[in-house]
Design a protein around this motif. Structure first.
Motif, mmCIF file in Angstrom:
data_model
loop_
_atom_site.group_PDB
_atom_site.id
_atom_site.type_symbol
_atom_site.label_atom_id
_atom_site.label_comp_id
_atom_site.label_asym_id
_atom_site.label_seq_id
_atom_site.Cartn_x
_atom_site.Cartn_y
_atom_site.Cartn_z
ATOM 1 N N ASN A 182 0.815 -11.663 -8.085
ATOM 2 C CA ASN A 182 -0.276 -12.521 -8.584
ATOM 3 C C ASN A 182 0.173 -13.245 -9.845
ATOM 4 O O ASN A 182 1.235 -12.949 -10.419
ATOM 5 C CB ASN A 182 -1.581 -11.731 -8.772
ATOM 6 C CG ASN A 182 -1.561 -10.808 -9.979
ATOM 7 O OD1 ASN A 182 -0.863 -11.050 -10.955
ATOM 8 N ND2 ASN A 182 -2.318 -9.730 -9.921
ATOM 9 N N VAL B 254 0.855 -10.936 -13.061
ATOM 10 C CA VAL B 254 2.073 -10.118 -12.980
ATOM 11 C C VAL B 254 3.310 -11.028 -13.024
ATOM 12 O O VAL B 254 4.295 -10.732 -13.700
ATOM 13 C CB VAL B 254 2.053 -9.250 -11.697
ATOM 14 C CG1 VAL B 254 3.350 -8.481 -11.537
ATOM 15 C CG2 VAL B 254 0.865 -8.286 -11.731
ATOM 16 N N ASP C 261 -5.093 -13.690 -9.636
ATOM 17 C CA ASP C 261 -5.364 -12.314 -10.046
ATOM 18 C C ASP C 261 -6.836 -11.949 -9.818
ATOM 19 O O ASP C 261 -7.718 -12.729 -10.157
ATOM 20 C CB ASP C 261 -5.022 -12.200 -11.543
ATOM 21 C CG ASP C 261 -5.221 -10.797 -12.065
ATOM 22 O OD1 ASP C 261 -5.116 -9.847 -11.274
ATOM 23 O OD2 ASP C 261 -5.488 -10.652 -13.282
ATOM 24 N N GLY D 222 -2.893 -2.493 -6.861
ATOM 25 C CA GLY D 222 -3.487 -2.135 -5.582
ATOM 26 C C GLY D 222 -4.006 -3.336 -4.806
ATOM 27 O O GLY D 222 -3.960 -3.351 -3.572
ATOM 28 N N VAL D 223 -4.470 -4.346 -5.512
ATOM 29 C CA VAL D 223 -5.004 -5.527 -4.827
ATOM 30 C C VAL D 223 -3.887 -6.224 -4.050
ATOM 31 O O VAL D 223 -4.017 -6.507 -2.854
ATOM 32 C CB VAL D 223 -5.661 -6.501 -5.841
ATOM 33 C CG1 VAL D 223 -5.922 -7.857 -5.214
ATOM 34 C CG2 VAL D 223 -6.969 -5.899 -6.367
ATOM 35 N N ASP E 227 -2.674 -3.962 -1.113
ATOM 36 C CA ASP E 227 -3.574 -3.965 0.054
ATOM 37 C C ASP E 227 -3.501 -5.298 0.807
ATOM 38 O O ASP E 227 -3.463 -5.327 2.037
ATOM 39 C CB ASP E 227 -5.032 -3.743 -0.395
ATOM 40 C CG ASP E 227 -5.324 -2.283 -0.726
ATOM 41 O OD1 ASP E 227 -4.386 -1.463 -0.721
ATOM 42 O OD2 ASP E 227 -6.496 -1.959 -0.994
ATOM 43 N N ILE F 276 -2.541 2.978 -10.617
ATOM 44 C CA ILE F 276 -3.247 3.185 -9.337
ATOM 45 C C ILE F 276 -2.315 2.890 -8.162
ATOM 46 O O ILE F 276 -2.266 3.624 -7.180
ATOM 47 C CB ILE F 276 -4.486 2.261 -9.232
ATOM 48 C CG1 ILE F 276 -5.552 2.716 -10.208
ATOM 49 C CG2 ILE F 276 -5.002 2.165 -7.792
ATOM 50 C CD1 ILE F 276 -6.843 3.150 -9.641
ATOM 51 N N GLY F 277 -1.579 1.802 -8.282
ATOM 52 C CA GLY F 277 -0.643 1.441 -7.212
ATOM 53 C C GLY F 277 0.413 2.518 -7.027
ATOM 54 O O GLY F 277 0.776 2.860 -5.898
ATOM 55 N N SER G 226 -2.452 3.755 -4.144
ATOM 56 C CA SER G 226 -2.682 2.757 -3.103
ATOM 57 C C SER G 226 -1.441 2.379 -2.303
ATOM 58 O O SER G 226 -1.560 1.976 -1.152
ATOM 59 C CB SER G 226 -3.327 1.505 -3.702
ATOM 60 O OG SER G 226 -2.477 0.911 -4.641
ATOM 61 N N ASN H 166 -13.124 -3.153 1.204
ATOM 62 C CA ASN H 166 -12.175 -2.553 2.151
ATOM 63 C C ASN H 166 -12.702 -2.427 3.574
ATOM 64 O O ASN H 166 -12.521 -1.398 4.224
ATOM 65 C CB ASN H 166 -11.805 -1.137 1.662
ATOM 66 C CG ASN H 166 -11.082 -1.183 0.337
ATOM 67 O OD1 ASN H 166 -10.542 -2.232 -0.050
ATOM 68 N ND2 ASN H 166 -11.057 -0.072 -0.360
ATOM 69 N N LEU I 193 7.043 -0.131 -15.558
ATOM 70 C CA LEU I 193 6.240 -1.347 -15.344
ATOM 71 C C LEU I 193 4.816 -1.158 -15.872
ATOM 72 O O LEU I 193 4.139 -2.121 -16.218
ATOM 73 C CB LEU I 193 6.187 -1.706 -13.852
ATOM 74 C CG LEU I 193 7.499 -2.175 -13.211
ATOM 75 C CD1 LEU I 193 7.309 -2.375 -11.713
ATOM 76 C CD2 LEU I 193 8.007 -3.462 -13.849
ATOM 77 N N LYS J 249 -0.117 13.018 -2.392
ATOM 78 C CA LYS J 249 -0.692 12.035 -1.458
ATOM 79 C C LYS J 249 0.096 12.001 -0.149
ATOM 80 O O LYS J 249 -0.497 11.957 0.936
ATOM 81 C CB LYS J 249 -0.754 10.650 -2.097
ATOM 82 C CG LYS J 249 -1.287 9.606 -1.116
ATOM 83 C CD LYS J 249 -2.474 8.828 -1.560
ATOM 84 C CE LYS J 249 -3.052 8.000 -0.414
ATOM 85 N NZ LYS J 249 -3.617 6.756 -0.822
HETATM 86 N N1 LIG Z 1 -4.805 1.280 0.017
HETATM 87 C C1 LIG Z 1 -5.216 2.358 -0.609
HETATM 88 O O1 LIG Z 1 -5.019 3.480 -0.150
HETATM 89 C C2 LIG Z 1 -5.914 2.207 -1.918
HETATM 90 C C3 LIG Z 1 -6.125 3.311 -2.754
HETATM 91 C C4 LIG Z 1 -6.704 3.118 -4.004
HETATM 92 C C5 LIG Z 1 -7.079 1.851 -4.404
HETATM 93 N N2 LIG Z 1 -6.874 0.804 -3.567
HETATM 94 C C6 LIG Z 1 -7.250 -0.547 -3.974
HETATM 95 O O2 LIG Z 1 -6.463 -0.918 -5.097
HETATM 96 C C7 LIG Z 1 -7.188 -1.848 -5.902
HETATM 97 C C8 LIG Z 1 -7.162 -1.366 -7.321
HETATM 98 O O3 LIG Z 1 -5.817 -1.331 -7.742
HETATM 99 P P1 LIG Z 1 -5.397 -1.717 -9.223
HETATM 100 O O4 LIG Z 1 -6.217 -0.949 -10.147
HETATM 101 O O5 LIG Z 1 -3.939 -1.643 -9.298
HETATM 102 O O6 LIG Z 1 -5.946 -3.215 -9.350
HETATM 103 P P2 LIG Z 1 -5.221 -4.643 -9.513
HETATM 104 O O7 LIG Z 1 -4.215 -4.819 -8.490
HETATM 105 O O8 LIG Z 1 -6.322 -5.633 -9.594
HETATM 106 O O9 LIG Z 1 -4.499 -4.537 -10.921
HETATM 107 C C9 LIG Z 1 -5.283 -4.395 -12.067
HETATM 108 C C10 LIG Z 1 -4.962 -5.484 -13.110
HETATM 109 O O10 LIG Z 1 -3.695 -5.211 -13.680
HETATM 110 C C11 LIG Z 1 -2.863 -6.366 -13.591
HETATM 111 N N3 LIG Z 1 -1.500 -5.863 -13.506
HETATM 112 C C12 LIG Z 1 -0.861 -5.356 -12.442
HETATM 113 N N4 LIG Z 1 0.334 -4.874 -12.823
HETATM 114 C C13 LIG Z 1 0.459 -5.104 -14.130
HETATM 115 C C14 LIG Z 1 1.460 -4.813 -15.093
HETATM 116 N N5 LIG Z 1 2.541 -4.134 -14.778
HETATM 117 N N6 LIG Z 1 1.258 -5.192 -16.378
HETATM 118 C C15 LIG Z 1 0.114 -5.837 -16.727
HETATM 119 N N7 LIG Z 1 -0.888 -6.105 -15.867
HETATM 120 C C16 LIG Z 1 -0.715 -5.746 -14.594
HETATM 121 C C17 LIG Z 1 -3.372 -7.075 -12.377
HETATM 122 O O11 LIG Z 1 -3.009 -8.429 -12.403
HETATM 123 C C18 LIG Z 1 -4.875 -6.861 -12.518
HETATM 124 O O12 LIG Z 1 -5.399 -7.786 -13.463
HETATM 125 C C19 LIG Z 1 -8.583 -1.915 -5.315
HETATM 126 O O13 LIG Z 1 -8.656 -3.068 -4.523
HETATM 127 C C20 LIG Z 1 -8.676 -0.678 -4.457
HETATM 128 O O14 LIG Z 1 -9.575 -0.828 -3.377
HETATM 129 C C21 LIG Z 1 -6.293 0.952 -2.356
#
Ligand SMILES: NC(=O)c1ccc[n+]([C@@H]2O[C@H](COP(=O)([O-])OP(=O)(O)OC[C@H]3O[C@@H](n4cnc5c(N)ncnc54)[C@H](O)[C@@H]3O)[C@@H](O)[C@H]2O)c1
Length: 371
Positions: free
Chosen positions: A44, A47, A73, A107-108, A111, A134-135, A139, A154, A171, A234
């Protein structure tokens, strides 16, 4: 470098965890993706703004033609429109089945790019490079690839296991504090449901009241061990129930209410980990109301929440906005709800048919200014 092998019916795949992953990455591509001729990296704008040089340097070292696709983003861009944008780019770049999509983001992006990878040519090679906590702990592992639809989280997606996951814990150092808190919520879940030691490690390695304590925590070696432990847990849960038919629901602790909170606050006003943190407290409260566990557990958890700056309350809102979203929960059947509750720390239990009044009362209890 530490390696976990994820075993699934679709395929077994390696998870590499190292602070020096960018050095190894080109070699891993050459060894594991001999048939691939092109790479498309999906990320995005935020990032990419931080890691543009790093991304280009790594991709150049891979010695394959590459393209970068940049999505806006935000959770609100995890949708079919963004998937459509990726498909068009894949067609423009003449991407074939053996070529690679790298999901470089949180995670966004994981996914969304995973969803595109799973559907394009009925599935092309997918590498997750998660850049959020989270990633890294959740995720990217387990093959759920999905987009939101019509403000429903989802709801359109499938299972598609990646071919490799490369995790660089450093990271996370560029995450802002809200995003660190977001990830810590999910990690506390692993501690509460599976491994108490994680809760102790978090508590022991966060300095009380210090302003930058969360950034310092995630820079510790212990935190890298925690990331490894969560990934390990996990993969083991997923191996037992890859398609989330029953046992894997255990990962849903805090998520039943948490997802509804996200929906009630329009997906973007409150982040996933924060909603899950509040969801865990409400689900602990429900466990207490049902006599499964004593009040003591809540004080222990709240003590840790305070150190980790995790939220445990929601702004006042019509409670129906939250309970209304329960009907979309994947665990529920028409006439039966299903929650993951706690009988104690590391004692999760599935609980069915909880009365609506118990759910409503405990949600209301978690609201600010609720008397
Ligand atoms: N597939 C799965 O099993 C699973 C499990 C849990 C969550 N999810 C999904 O994951 C999403 C949440 O993930 P998230 O919290 O990573 O959200 P996200 O991907 O939106 O990231 C959060 C924020 O951090 C920023 N960012 C990412 N990496 C960065 C970095 N290294 N430095 C600075 N900023 C950074 C992103 O641009 C965003 O603004 C939700 O959509 C959720 O439904 C999926």
């Amino acid at each position: 470098m530490r390696i976990i092998t994820a075993k699934t019916k679709l395929r077994n795949y390696p998870i590499y965890i190292s602070s020096k992953i960018s050095q190894y990455f080109p070699l891993l591509i050459k060894e594991n993706f001999k048939d691939s001729e092109k790479i498309v990296l999906v990320t995005n704008n935020k990032v990419f703004g931080i890691y543009e040089d790093k991304i280009n340097n790594i991709l150049k070292e891979c010695s394959l033609p590459y393209e970068i696709v940049i999505i806006q983003d935000g959770e609100e861009y995890k949708n079919l429109k963004s998937a459509d944008y990726i498909y068009r780019k894949l067609i423009d770049f003449n991407i074939h089945r053996n070529d690679i999509i790298i999901a470089f983001g949180g995670g966004v992006i994981g996914d969304l790019a995973g969803f595109a990878a799973s559907t394009f040519h009925r599935g092309i090679k997918l590498i997750h490079c998660p850049t959020t906590i989270i990633g890294q702990v959740d995720s990217s592992i387990g093959g759920k690839v999905v987009v939101n639809y019509n403000n429903i989280k989802n709801v359109i997606g499938s299972f598609y296991q990646p071919h490799m996951i490369a995790i660089d814990p450093t990271l996370n150092y560029t995450l802002d504090e809200n995003q660190i808190i977001n990830g810590l919520g999910e990690i506390v879940k692993y501690g509460l449901v599976f491994k108490k030691k994680i809760l102790e490690q978090l508590s022991e390695n966060v300095e009380d009241k210090k302003k930058d304590r969360l950034l310092e925590l995630i820079k510790t070696e212990v935190f890298k061990d925690i990331i490894y432990d969560c990934c390990y847990i996990k993969t083991r849960v997923v191996a037992k129930d890859e398609f989330d038919l029953d046992y894997r629901n255990i990962l849903n602790f805090g998520h039943t209410i948490g997802h509804c909170i996200e929906s009630a606050f329009n997906l973007s006003e409150i982040n996933h980990g924060m909603a899950i943190s509040i969801g865990m407290i409400i689900e602990i409260d429900i466990s207490i109301s049902l006599g499964l566990v004593s009040e003591d557990i809540k004080s222990v958890v709240l003590e840790l929440y305070k150190k980790l700056k995790l939220p445990y309350r929601i702004p006042k809102i019509d409670v129906e906005k939250i309970t209304g979203a329960l009907k979309y929960d994947k665990k529920f059947k028409t006439a039966q709800n299903k929650f993951v509750l706690l009988k104690g720390i590391n004692k999760p239990v599935f609980y069915y048919n909880i009365e609506k009044s118990v759910i409503v009362d405990n949600i209301k209890k978690s609201m600010y200014n609720y008397l």
